[in-house]
Write a protein that holds these residues in place. Structure first.
Motif, PDB file in Angstrom:
ATOM      1  N   GLY A  12      20.941  69.408  -8.655  1.00  0.00           N
ATOM      2  CA  GLY A  12      21.031  70.790  -8.216  1.00  0.00           C
ATOM      3  C   GLY A  12      22.392  71.396  -8.514  1.00  0.00           C
ATOM      4  O   GLY A  12      23.316  70.727  -8.975  1.00  0.00           O
ATOM      5  N   THR A  13      22.519  72.670  -8.209  1.00  0.00           N
ATOM      6  CA  THR A  13      23.761  73.382  -8.480  1.00  0.00           C
ATOM      7  C   THR A  13      24.928  72.819  -7.668  1.00  0.00           C
ATOM      8  O   THR A  13      26.021  72.629  -8.183  1.00  0.00           O
ATOM      9  N   SER A  14      24.670  72.515  -6.393  1.00  0.00           N
ATOM     10  CA  SER A  14      25.747  72.049  -5.529  1.00  0.00           C
ATOM     11  C   SER A  14      25.618  70.594  -5.107  1.00  0.00           C
ATOM     12  O   SER A  14      26.611  69.996  -4.701  1.00  0.00           O
ATOM     13  N   VAL A  15      24.423  70.015  -5.211  1.00  0.00           N
ATOM     14  CA  VAL A  15      24.207  68.637  -4.799  1.00  0.00           C
ATOM     15  C   VAL A  15      23.303  67.931  -5.805  1.00  0.00           C
ATOM     16  O   VAL A  15      22.306  68.512  -6.260  1.00  0.00           O
ATOM     17  N   ILE A  16      23.662  66.708  -6.151  1.00  0.00           N
ATOM     18  CA  ILE A  16      22.836  65.868  -7.017  1.00  0.00           C
ATOM     19  C   ILE A  16      22.200  64.798  -6.142  1.00  0.00           C
ATOM     20  O   ILE A  16      22.879  64.121  -5.379  1.00  0.00           O
ATOM     21  N   LYS A  17      20.884  64.657  -6.261  1.00  0.00           N
ATOM     22  CA  LYS A  17      20.152  63.710  -5.425  1.00  0.00           C
ATOM     23  C   LYS A  17      19.386  62.720  -6.299  1.00  0.00           C
ATOM     24  O   LYS A  17      18.812  63.099  -7.323  1.00  0.00           O
ATOM     25  N   ALA A  18      19.369  61.475  -5.866  1.00  0.00           N
ATOM     26  CA  ALA A  18      18.540  60.442  -6.484  1.00  0.00           C
ATOM     27  C   ALA A  18      17.671  59.859  -5.383  1.00  0.00           C
ATOM     28  O   ALA A  18      18.180  59.433  -4.346  1.00  0.00           O
ATOM     29  N   VAL A  19      16.363  59.845  -5.615  1.00  0.00           N
ATOM     30  CA  VAL A  19      15.414  59.432  -4.589  1.00  0.00           C
ATOM     31  C   VAL A  19      14.513  58.341  -5.160  1.00  0.00           C
ATOM     32  O   VAL A  19      13.951  58.498  -6.254  1.00  0.00           O
ATOM     33  N   ALA A  20      14.372  57.257  -4.413  1.00  0.00           N
ATOM     34  CA  ALA A  20      13.474  56.168  -4.808  1.00  0.00           C
ATOM     35  C   ALA A  20      12.144  56.327  -4.078  1.00  0.00           C
ATOM     36  O   ALA A  20      12.109  56.543  -2.864  1.00  0.00           O
ATOM     37  N   PHE A  21      11.062  56.234  -4.857  1.00  0.00           N
ATOM     38  CA  PHE A  21       9.708  56.326  -4.321  1.00  0.00           C
ATOM     39  C   PHE A  21       8.930  55.077  -4.723  1.00  0.00           C
ATOM     40  O   PHE A  21       9.156  54.515  -5.806  1.00  0.00           O
ATOM     41  N   THR A  22       7.993  54.682  -3.875  1.00  0.00           N
ATOM     42  CA  THR A  22       7.036  53.679  -4.316  1.00  0.00           C
ATOM     43  C   THR A  22       6.109  54.333  -5.337  1.00  0.00           C
ATOM     44  O   THR A  22       6.036  55.575  -5.425  1.00  0.00           O
ATOM     45  N   VAL A  23       5.382  53.528  -6.090  1.00  0.00           N
ATOM     46  CA  VAL A  23       4.476  54.099  -7.085  1.00  0.00           C
ATOM     47  C   VAL A  23       3.321  54.840  -6.415  1.00  0.00           C
ATOM     48  O   VAL A  23       2.608  55.615  -7.071  1.00  0.00           O
ATOM     49  N   GLU A  24       3.138  54.646  -5.100  1.00  0.00           N
ATOM     50  CA  GLU A  24       2.113  55.391  -4.357  1.00  0.00           C
ATOM     51  C   GLU A  24       2.656  56.706  -3.802  1.00  0.00           C
ATOM     52  O   GLU A  24       1.911  57.481  -3.211  1.00  0.00           O
ATOM     53  N   GLY A  25       3.967  56.953  -3.942  1.00  0.00           N
ATOM     54  CA  GLY A  25       4.530  58.223  -3.522  1.00  0.00           C
ATOM     55  C   GLY A  25       5.283  58.212  -2.212  1.00  0.00           C
ATOM     56  O   GLY A  25       5.733  59.264  -1.738  1.00  0.00           O
ATOM     57  N   GLU A  26       5.477  57.066  -1.611  1.00  0.00           N
ATOM     58  CA  GLU A  26       6.226  56.995  -0.369  1.00  0.00           C
ATOM     59  C   GLU A  26       7.725  56.962  -0.662  1.00  0.00           C
ATOM     60  O   GLU A  26       8.185  56.181  -1.499  1.00  0.00           O
ATOM     61  N   GLN A  27       8.496  57.828   0.029  1.00  0.00           N
ATOM     62  CA  GLN A  27       9.944  57.853  -0.170  1.00  0.00           C
ATOM     63  C   GLN A  27      10.583  56.641   0.488  1.00  0.00           C
ATOM     64  O   GLN A  27      10.328  56.331   1.645  1.00  0.00           O
ATOM     65  N   VAL A  28      11.442  55.948  -0.279  1.00  0.00           N
ATOM     66  CA  VAL A  28      12.088  54.726   0.194  1.00  0.00           C
ATOM     67  C   VAL A  28      13.525  54.991   0.617  1.00  0.00           C
ATOM     68  O   VAL A  28      13.983  54.518   1.658  1.00  0.00           O
ATOM     69  N   ALA A  29      14.264  55.739  -0.202  1.00  0.00           N
ATOM     70  CA  ALA A  29      15.679  56.003   0.080  1.00  0.00           C
ATOM     71  C   ALA A  29      16.140  57.199  -0.729  1.00  0.00           C
ATOM     72  O   ALA A  29      15.544  57.541  -1.770  1.00  0.00           O
ATOM     73  N   CYS A  30      17.221  57.816  -0.252  1.00  0.00           N
ATOM     74  CA  CYS A  30      17.787  58.984  -0.941  1.00  0.00           C
ATOM     75  C   CYS A  30      19.307  58.898  -0.896  1.00  0.00           C
ATOM     76  O   CYS A  30      19.896  58.567   0.136  1.00  0.00           O
ATOM     77  N   ALA A  31      19.941  59.190  -2.027  1.00  0.00           N
ATOM     78  CA  ALA A  31      21.396  59.268  -2.110  1.00  0.00           C
ATOM     79  C   ALA A  31      21.779  60.626  -2.685  1.00  0.00           C
ATOM     80  O   ALA A  31      21.022  61.202  -3.485  1.00  0.00           O
ATOM     81  N   SER A  32      22.925  61.135  -2.289  1.00  0.00           N
ATOM     82  CA  SER A  32      23.345  62.440  -2.794  1.00  0.00           C
ATOM     83  C   SER A  32      24.856  62.500  -2.933  1.00  0.00           C
ATOM     84  O   SER A  32      25.590  61.852  -2.181  1.00  0.00           O
ATOM     85  N   VAL A  33      25.303  63.287  -3.910  1.00  0.00           N
ATOM     86  CA  VAL A  33      26.724  63.517  -4.159  1.00  0.00           C
ATOM     87  C   VAL A  33      26.900  65.003  -4.444  1.00  0.00           C
ATOM     88  O   VAL A  33      26.116  65.599  -5.189  1.00  0.00           O
ATOM     89  N   LYS A  34      27.921  65.602  -3.845  1.00  0.00           N
ATOM     90  CA  LYS A  34      28.173  67.024  -4.077  1.00  0.00           C
ATOM     91  C   LYS A  34      28.707  67.256  -5.489  1.00  0.00           C
ATOM     92  O   LYS A  34      29.411  66.424  -6.046  1.00  0.00           O
ATOM     93  N   ASN A  35      28.346  68.404  -6.040  1.00  0.00           N
ATOM     94  CA  ASN A  35      28.825  68.810  -7.354  1.00  0.00           C
ATOM     95  C   ASN A  35      29.680  70.061  -7.188  1.00  0.00           C
ATOM     96  O   ASN A  35      29.339  70.943  -6.392  1.00  0.00           O
ATOM     97  N   ARG A  36      30.761  70.130  -7.919  1.00  0.00           N
ATOM     98  CA  ARG A  36      31.737  71.215  -7.735  1.00  0.00           C
ATOM     99  C   ARG A  36      31.414  72.402  -8.636  1.00  0.00           C
ATOM    100  O   ARG A  36      31.057  72.257  -9.793  1.00  0.00           O
TER     101      ARG A  36
END
Length: 520
Positions: A12-36
């Motif tokens: 995104g413009t202000s935040v970058i996110k990486a999200v892990a999902f199972t192959v069935e679509g369940e969210q496992v974890a999310c990490a984010s870092v701000k972008n300047r």
């Protein structure tokens, strides 16, 4: 351990996110870092391309810290990101200059000239997208006129996600969604030489990267990218559509048999409908976008008002300024302040003031394009409270949504809502009444990353089609249907024409004000 995870990367413009999902679509974890973001002269808004890539790699490493054995468990990575803008790289894959973002206003005068002399209308009939200052086309014209040495050094003109895909895979590519609404023909899904000629950009045709469909083509993670991200060399990487389309996928817009709508209430407001027949695509008034979907014979009509939650942020900033001036500790935190204002806005009388949500310096781009447009309160009296103002800001987002859906000639049977402001029950209630349509909150918070991961699921054959992956991933994440309040529907039905007349009367004033301020 088997490869049982898909990673959706949403820059995104202000935040970058990486999200892990199972192959069935369940969210496992999310990490984010701000972008300047950097604001520069003449209304410019830029980002450092190397910093954006470094933040992306950091986000993926942080995801790896959360998910045991993430590298070996990752079946594929899929990348999406902020749309429009211009990210120039040279032949060695190095940035030529800071990236111009979709918020950049420097091409405003050029776009106005093209729209005024008839060129914009001719381009609109081919691309299905109205020229606006966010587009890469106007930004490249500005660079050609004012910084031609940058274009001479460039080998490729990317968008954000394309730049990240280059760093991940070494491939220079873009996807059909952004390629065609900028320089292509939405009917053929190919670049248009006529559009480039009309823009006087035929000489830089070589800067446009190859188009690839992320549901059919995957690159491979390079050794260098593997070292930086913590993933395995050779991991499949899909180039997903632009972020708004991925969010639409994750939010459930792709429902071929029902006329649903999708609204994203983020920094900007995005409103979308689906077309399953090219002859059904609505083109009017040189506004909005027509985007090709990563599915046969499917397009999305997209209308975006430039500022949505940016208006709420502006009012919150003013409240914090006042509190900070009088309270030693600055008063309540921002989240507590927003919760208070949200609650009091819900209690305020509807329609005490009208607000036009054109708070950003680039003006408005949907359902009209006017770089000089500015926000305004109408109907102020001595009895209007601060919370009436907050209510008016919320109501303006509902009116802007209705304005955009009417421009798309769409009366949705229901609207799927995503984005930060959609979490507010007050916002949802107001928007449902303003548009007079039931709304349904997308309870999955990371719909954009989910949409990107869904593209990879189709590419890998985990899901046989986009429709199948939507049934499996989206339907379980949809909240309960919220019907519009009949009394509010009637109140907003009377107010909406006044809202529209209020801004239609202001165009000459905005331009005069812009001139009187010396173009600021």
């Amino acid at each position: 351990m088997a490869a049982d995870l898909l990673i959706g990367l949403d820059a995104g413009t202000s935040v970058i996110k990486a999200v892990a999902f199972t192959v069935e679509g369940e969210q496992v974890a999310c990490a984010s870092v701000k972008n300047r973001i950097a604001h520069v002269a003449q209304g410019g808004v830029e980002q450092d391309m190397d910093e954006t890539w470094a933040a992306t790699a950091q986000t993926l490493r942080q995801l790896g810290d959360q998910v045991p054995d993430l590298a070996r468990r990752t079946a594929a990575l899929s990348v999406t990101g902020q749309g429009d803008g211009t990210w120039l790289a040279d032949a060695a894959g190095r940035p030529v200059a800071p990236a111009w973002l979709w918020l950049d206003a420097r091409a405003g005068q050029i776009v106005e000239e093209l729209r005024r002399d008839g060129t914009g209308e001719r381009i609109f009939r081919i691309t299905g997208t109205g020229l606006n200052p966010s587009n890469q086309s106007g930004q490249l014209i500005w660079l050609k006129r004012h910084r031609p040495e940058l274009l001479a050094r460039a080998a490729t003109a990317f968008h954000c996600k394309d730049w990240l895909y280059l760093n991940l895979t070494g491939e220079r590519a873009t996807d059909p969604s952004e390629a065609n609404f900028t320089f292509g023909d939405f009917r053929t899904r190919q670049y248009s030489d006529e559009v480039l000629a009309l823009l006087d950009l035929a000489a830089i045709r070589h800067l446009l990267p190859e188009q690839v469909d992320g549901t059919r083509h995957q690159g491979r993670l390079t050794a260098e990218a593997a070292r930086e991200t913590g993933l395995l060399e050779g991991t499949p990487v899909s180039l997903a559509p632009v972020d708004v389309l991925c969010t639409a996928l994750g939010a459930g817009l792709y429902e071929p048999d029902r006329p649903v709508g999708c609204t994203i209430l983020g920094s900007t407001g995005a409103h979308m409908r689906l077309y399953r027949n090219v002859d059904a695509v609505r083109l009017r008034n040189q506004v909005g976008y027509t985007m090709v979907m990563p599915a046969p014979d499917t397009w999305v009509g997209f209308m975006s008002n430039m500022s949505a939650t940016l208006n709420i942020d502006w009012l919150l900033d003013r409240a914090e300024e006042v509190l900070g001036a009088f309270l030693p500790d600055g008063g309540p935190g921002r989240e507590d302040l927003l919760a208070l204002m949200d609650r009091r806005a819900a209690e305020a009388e509807p329609g005490r003031v009208l607000f036009h949500p054109f708070i950003y310096e680039a003006g408005e781009r949907g359902p009209f394009v006017e770089p000089c447009a500015r926000a305004q309160f109408l109907g102020l009296t001595s009895r209007v409270t601060f919370f009436d103002l907050m209510r008016g800001v919320y109501e303006s987002l509902g009116f802007a949504a209705r304005d955009c859906y009417e421009a798309l000639d769409h009366a949705p049977c229901e609207i799927r809502l995503a984005g930060g402001a959609a979490r507010s029950s007050t916002c949802r209630r107001i928007l449902a009444a303003a548009v007079n349509a039931p709304v349904r909150l997308v309870e999955r918070e990371e719909a954009g990353a989910a949409g990107a991961a869904m593209v990879a699921a189709v590419a890998l054959g985990i899901a046989p089609s986009l429709e199948a992956v939507c049934r499996a991933w989206v339907e379980p994440s949809l909240g309960a249907l919220e019907a519009p309040d009949p009394e509010l529907v009637a109140a907003y039905g009377a107010l909406f024409p006044v809202y529209r007349k209020g801004y239609e009367a202001m165009f000459d004033f905005w331009r005069a004000l812009h001139g009187a301020r010396g173009g600021r």
